[in-house]
Write a protein that holds these residues in place. Structure first.
Motif, PDB file in Angstrom:
ATOM      1  N   LEU A  12       0.141  -1.470   0.121  1.00 30.14           N
ATOM      2  CA  LEU A  12      -0.309  -0.147  -0.056  1.00 30.14           C
ATOM      3  C   LEU A  12       0.723   1.028   0.068  1.00 30.14           C
ATOM      4  CD1 LEU A  12      -2.783  -1.058   2.286  1.00 30.14           C
ATOM      5  CD2 LEU A  12      -3.277  -0.605   0.455  1.00 30.14           C
ATOM      6  N   LYS A  13       2.077   0.823   0.245  1.00 35.67           N
ATOM      7  CA  LYS A  13       3.192   2.327   0.143  1.00 35.67           C
ATOM      8  C   LYS A  13       2.574   3.454   1.244  1.00 35.67           C
ATOM      9  CE  LYS A  13       5.548   0.742  -2.292  1.00 35.67           C
ATOM     10  NZ  LYS A  13       4.545  -0.217  -3.059  1.00 35.67           N
ATOM     11  N   LEU A  14       1.964   2.867   2.432  1.00 35.78           N
ATOM     12  CA  LEU A  14       1.542   3.314   3.310  1.00 35.78           C
ATOM     13  C   LEU A  14       1.860   2.735   5.071  1.00 35.78           C
ATOM     14  CD1 LEU A  14      -0.613   6.010   4.109  1.00 35.78           C
ATOM     15  CD2 LEU A  14      -2.151   3.600   4.461  1.00 35.78           C
ATOM     16  N   PRO A  15       2.195   4.103   5.978  1.00 34.08           N
ATOM     17  CA  PRO A  15       2.113   3.251   6.824  1.00 34.08           C
ATOM     18  C   PRO A  15       1.689   2.336   7.380  1.00 34.08           C
ATOM     19  CG  PRO A  15       3.479   4.954   7.156  1.00 34.08           C
ATOM     20  CD  PRO A  15       2.513   5.331   5.762  1.00 34.08           C
ATOM     21  N   VAL A  16       1.730   0.966   9.008  1.00 31.81           N
ATOM     22  CA  VAL A  16       1.525   0.182   8.904  1.00 31.81           C
ATOM     23  C   VAL A  16       1.427   0.150  10.416  1.00 31.81           C
ATOM     24  CG1 VAL A  16       0.034  -1.841   9.163  1.00 31.81           C
ATOM     25  CG2 VAL A  16       0.284  -0.488   6.686  1.00 31.81           C
ATOM     26  N   GLN A  17       0.641  -0.066  11.412  1.00 37.43           N
ATOM     27  CA  GLN A  17       1.432   0.041  12.440  1.00 37.43           C
ATOM     28  C   GLN A  17       0.922  -0.645  13.583  1.00 37.43           C
ATOM     29  OE1 GLN A  17       2.564   4.010  14.131  1.00 37.43           O
ATOM     30  NE2 GLN A  17       1.810   3.080  16.461  1.00 37.43           N
ATOM     31  N   ILE A  18       0.056  -1.615  14.341  1.00 37.59           N
ATOM     32  CA  ILE A  18       0.535  -2.608  15.102  1.00 37.59           C
ATOM     33  C   ILE A  18      -0.456  -1.258  16.054  1.00 37.59           C
ATOM     34  CG2 ILE A  18      -0.183  -4.339  16.455  1.00 37.59           C
ATOM     35  CD1 ILE A  18      -0.222  -5.370  13.983  1.00 37.59           C
ATOM     36  N   ALA A  19      -1.452  -1.299  16.389  1.00 40.00           N
ATOM     37  CA  ALA A  19      -2.303  -0.597  17.721  1.00 40.00           C
ATOM     38  C   ALA A  19      -1.887  -0.739  18.844  1.00 40.00           C
ATOM     39  CB  ALA A  19      -3.262   0.007  17.265  1.00 40.00           C
ATOM     40  N   ASN A  20      -1.613   0.343  19.887  1.00 38.60           N
ATOM     41  CA  ASN A  20      -1.892   0.275  20.937  1.00 38.60           C
ATOM     42  C   ASN A  20      -3.093   0.329  22.051  1.00 38.60           C
ATOM     43  OD1 ASN A  20      -0.496   0.159  24.315  1.00 38.60           O
ATOM     44  ND2 ASN A  20       0.610   1.972  23.767  1.00 38.60           N
ATOM     45  N   PRO A  21      -3.768  -0.732  22.933  1.00 41.45           N
ATOM     46  CA  PRO A  21      -4.743  -0.273  23.250  1.00 41.45           C
ATOM     47  C   PRO A  21      -5.016   0.131  24.322  1.00 41.45           C
ATOM     48  CG  PRO A  21      -4.928  -2.541  22.349  1.00 41.45           C
ATOM     49  CD  PRO A  21      -3.419  -2.384  21.839  1.00 41.45           C
ATOM     50  N   TRP A  22      -3.276   0.670  24.684  1.00 43.01           N
ATOM     51  CA  TRP A  22      -3.136   1.492  26.019  1.00 43.01           C
ATOM     52  C   TRP A  22      -2.760   2.560  26.249  1.00 43.01           C
ATOM     53  CZ3 TRP A  22      -5.000  -1.484  30.291  1.00 43.01           C
ATOM     54  CH2 TRP A  22      -5.009  -3.318  29.913  1.00 43.01           C
ATOM     55  N   VAL A  23      -2.271   3.197  25.098  1.00 40.67           N
ATOM     56  CA  VAL A  23      -1.874   4.311  24.998  1.00 40.67           C
ATOM     57  C   VAL A  23      -2.620   4.916  25.992  1.00 40.67           C
ATOM     58  CG1 VAL A  23      -2.755   4.858  22.460  1.00 40.67           C
ATOM     59  CG2 VAL A  23      -0.953   5.827  23.113  1.00 40.67           C
ATOM     60  N   ASN A  24      -4.024   5.046  26.466  1.00 45.09           N
ATOM     61  CA  ASN A  24      -4.075   6.365  26.170  1.00 45.09           C
ATOM     62  C   ASN A  24      -5.166   6.024  28.004  1.00 45.09           C
ATOM     63  OD1 ASN A  24      -4.152   7.764  23.743  1.00 45.09           O
ATOM     64  ND2 ASN A  24      -5.883   6.867  23.260  1.00 45.09           N
ATOM     65  N   ILE A  25      -4.885   4.878  28.486  1.00 48.26           N
ATOM     66  CA  ILE A  25      -4.662   4.903  29.550  1.00 48.26           C
ATOM     67  C   ILE A  25      -3.443   4.402  30.259  1.00 48.26           C
ATOM     68  CG2 ILE A  25      -5.371   2.119  31.226  1.00 48.26           C
ATOM     69  CD1 ILE A  25      -6.574   1.000  28.576  1.00 48.26           C
ATOM     70  N   SER A  26      -2.074   3.702  30.193  1.00 50.69           N
ATOM     71  CA  SER A  26      -1.143   4.060  30.836  1.00 50.69           C
ATOM     72  C   SER A  26       0.365   3.589  30.230  1.00 50.69           C
ATOM     73  CB  SER A  26      -1.362   3.081  32.537  1.00 50.69           C
ATOM     74  OG  SER A  26      -0.747   2.877  33.689  1.00 50.69           O
ATOM     75  N   SER A  27       0.977   3.917  30.520  1.00 48.93           N
ATOM     76  CA  SER A  27       2.538   3.627  30.516  1.00 48.93           C
ATOM     77  C   SER A  27       3.187   2.357  30.665  1.00 48.93           C
ATOM     78  CB  SER A  27       3.439   4.843  30.293  1.00 48.93           C
ATOM     79  OG  SER A  27       4.495   4.618  30.260  1.00 48.93           O
ATOM     80  N   PHE A  28       3.386   2.062  30.007  1.00 50.35           N
ATOM     81  CA  PHE A  28       4.120  -0.025  30.184  1.00 50.35           C
ATOM     82  C   PHE A  28       5.425   0.601  31.539  1.00 50.35           C
ATOM     83  CE2 PHE A  28       2.379  -1.078  26.373  1.00 50.35           C
ATOM     84  CZ  PHE A  28       1.271  -1.615  26.452  1.00 50.35           C
ATOM     85  N   GLU A  29       5.619   1.986  31.516  1.00 51.46           N
ATOM     86  CA  GLU A  29       6.934   2.178  32.580  1.00 51.46           C
ATOM     87  C   GLU A  29       6.031   2.370  33.987  1.00 51.46           C
ATOM     88  OE1 GLU A  29       8.315   5.697  31.511  1.00 51.46           O
ATOM     89  OE2 GLU A  29       9.731   5.087  29.064  1.00 51.46           O
ATOM     90  N   LYS A  30       5.350   2.545  33.713  1.00 49.64           N
ATOM     91  CA  LYS A  30       4.363   2.709  35.397  1.00 49.64           C
ATOM     92  C   LYS A  30       3.369   1.226  35.821  1.00 49.64           C
ATOM     93  CE  LYS A  30       2.958   7.951  35.151  1.00 49.64           C
ATOM     94  NZ  LYS A  30       2.120   8.516  34.729  1.00 49.64           N
ATOM     95  N   TYR A  31       2.861   0.417  34.212  1.00 54.40           N
ATOM     96  CA  TYR A  31       2.011  -0.663  34.814  1.00 54.40           C
ATOM     97  C   TYR A  31       2.269  -1.744  33.694  1.00 54.40           C
ATOM     98  CZ  TYR A  31      -1.847  -3.288  34.548  1.00 54.40           C
ATOM     99  OH  TYR A  31      -3.509  -3.668  35.160  1.00 54.40           O
TER     100      TYR A  31
END
Length: 363
Positions: free
Chosen positions: A318-337
């Motif tokens: 597709l010549k388009l950046p494709v990214q696996i989503a992170n469902p925690w991005v608006n919940i908590s940082s993995f550095e904290k939890y």
């Protein structure tokens, strides 16, 4: 990022105690999530999933209400009396752009009600609908552009009847995509993006621009299609086909060529759907009223998006950046939890997580 309450079926209480339970019900599964505020950040308090037997729900429509009620009573007994946020099936939602003459915002709902059948295949008496006004980048006073969202009234009533019969208390019913986007789209995402929810029985697409859902679509090509293709080519049962898919993935190597070839027709069909939506947006986005209107990224979510090699294949073709989503991005940082659910599993919980974020206490 502002996300509209696209379907305001029930009033939102000022305070919820305990936090609202996010409940995602589909044809083949139910998933629930509860979030709690601990040590200054959100954590996963409860979560779980169940397989819904065949014949209870088909293409989002409840076809055996009594059986579904009994099944949910058995599996959600611990949550009886709880406030819930429930997703409504994406394949039954109508989303579209409507252009209206300039008028006070207070009059828009009444005008849309009169015109509803011009925009969707439902009458006003048979539909539940809402709208979101698209902000204009100009001071034009000749028209308004709104995003219209509608669902069949009977479908909404059926889901309402079921959850109430189970002993759950509706907090809000919401379009599935709205919950999904709330979960996976970073708050600092300023561009126009596409989301693909690659599930077991269907694949849904959404285009989000300026924090607003502008377009949605659903097709039946999905994870089951991948399994069926492998089962046919290798003459194995569906369970073995699913395991083979997860173990070997969609990787083009000499050792994996047969599996790659077996999966290719289904993955190509998904790719063509993405391309078709990209072209549609390119040709119909004149009312986007947003300086970053070109689709800049594709986010993948849903349990089937874990297919090894899928994101790389789609990005290359597709010549388009494709990214696996992170469902925690608006919940908590993995550095904290670190949640008690794997990254791969989280993708199938994205909608339920987004619903749980509706809780006023969580937010």
């Amino acid at each position: 990022m502002k996300l509209p309450d696209l379907i305001r079926i029930f009033p939102v209480p000022e305070y919820i105690e305990p936090p609202v339970l996010g409940l995602d019900i589909s044809d083949r599964s139910l998933k629930y999530v509860e979030l709690a505020l601990k040590n200054g950040h959100l954590e996963l308090e409860k979560f779980g999933s169940r397989i819904i037997p065949d014949g209870f729900i088909k293409s989002g429509e409840i076809v055996n209400k009594n059986a579904l009620v009994e099944y949910l009573k058995l599996n959600l007994e611990e949550f009886k009396g709880r406030e819930i946020a429930l997703s409504l099936p994406e394949e039954k939602v109508f989303v579209g752009l409507v252009t209206l003459p300039f008028m006070p915002e207070a009059n828009i709902h009444e005008v849309l009600e009169v015109q509803l059948e011009e925009h969707i295949p439902l009458s006003a008496t048979d539909a539940v609908f809402d709208f979101e006004l698209i902000p204009s980048s100009t001071d034009s006073k000749d028209h308004l552009d709104v995003i219209l969202v509608a669902l069949p009234k009977k479908l909404v009533e059926d889901y309402s009847d079921v959850v109430k019969a189970v002993g759950l208390r509706p907090y809000v019913f919401e379009m599935e995509t709205a919950a999904l986007v709330r979960s996976i789209l970073p708050k600092d995402e300023e561009g126009t993006i596409m989301v693909m929810d690659f599930g077991r029985t269907r694949t849904s697409f959404a285009i989000v621009s300026g924090g607003m859902i502008r377009f949605t679509s659903t097709v039946s090509v999905a994870g089951e299609s991948l399994d069926a293709s492998l089962a046919k080519v290798f003459n194995i049962d569906l369970f073995s086909a699913e395991r083979l898919k997860k173990e070997r993935g969609f990787v083009r190597t000499k050792e994996n060529q047969e599996i790659f070839n077996a999966l290719l027709p289904v993955v190509s069909a998904i790719k063509e759907e993405i391309f078709r939506h990209l072209m549609y947006w390119q040709n119909h986005a004149e009312h986007v009223h947003y300086p970053k209107g070109e689709i800049s990224r594709l986010y993948l979510c849903g349990g089937e998006s874990n297919l090894t090699g899928l994101s790389e294949y789609l990005s290359y073709d597709l010549k388009l950046p494709v990214q696996i989503a992170n469902p925690w991005v608006n919940i908590s940082s993995f550095e904290k939890y670190i949640p008690a659910v794997t990254a791969n599993e989280s993708l199938s919980y994205a909608t339920a997580l987004g619903l749980a974020l509706r809780s006023s206490k969580s937010l």
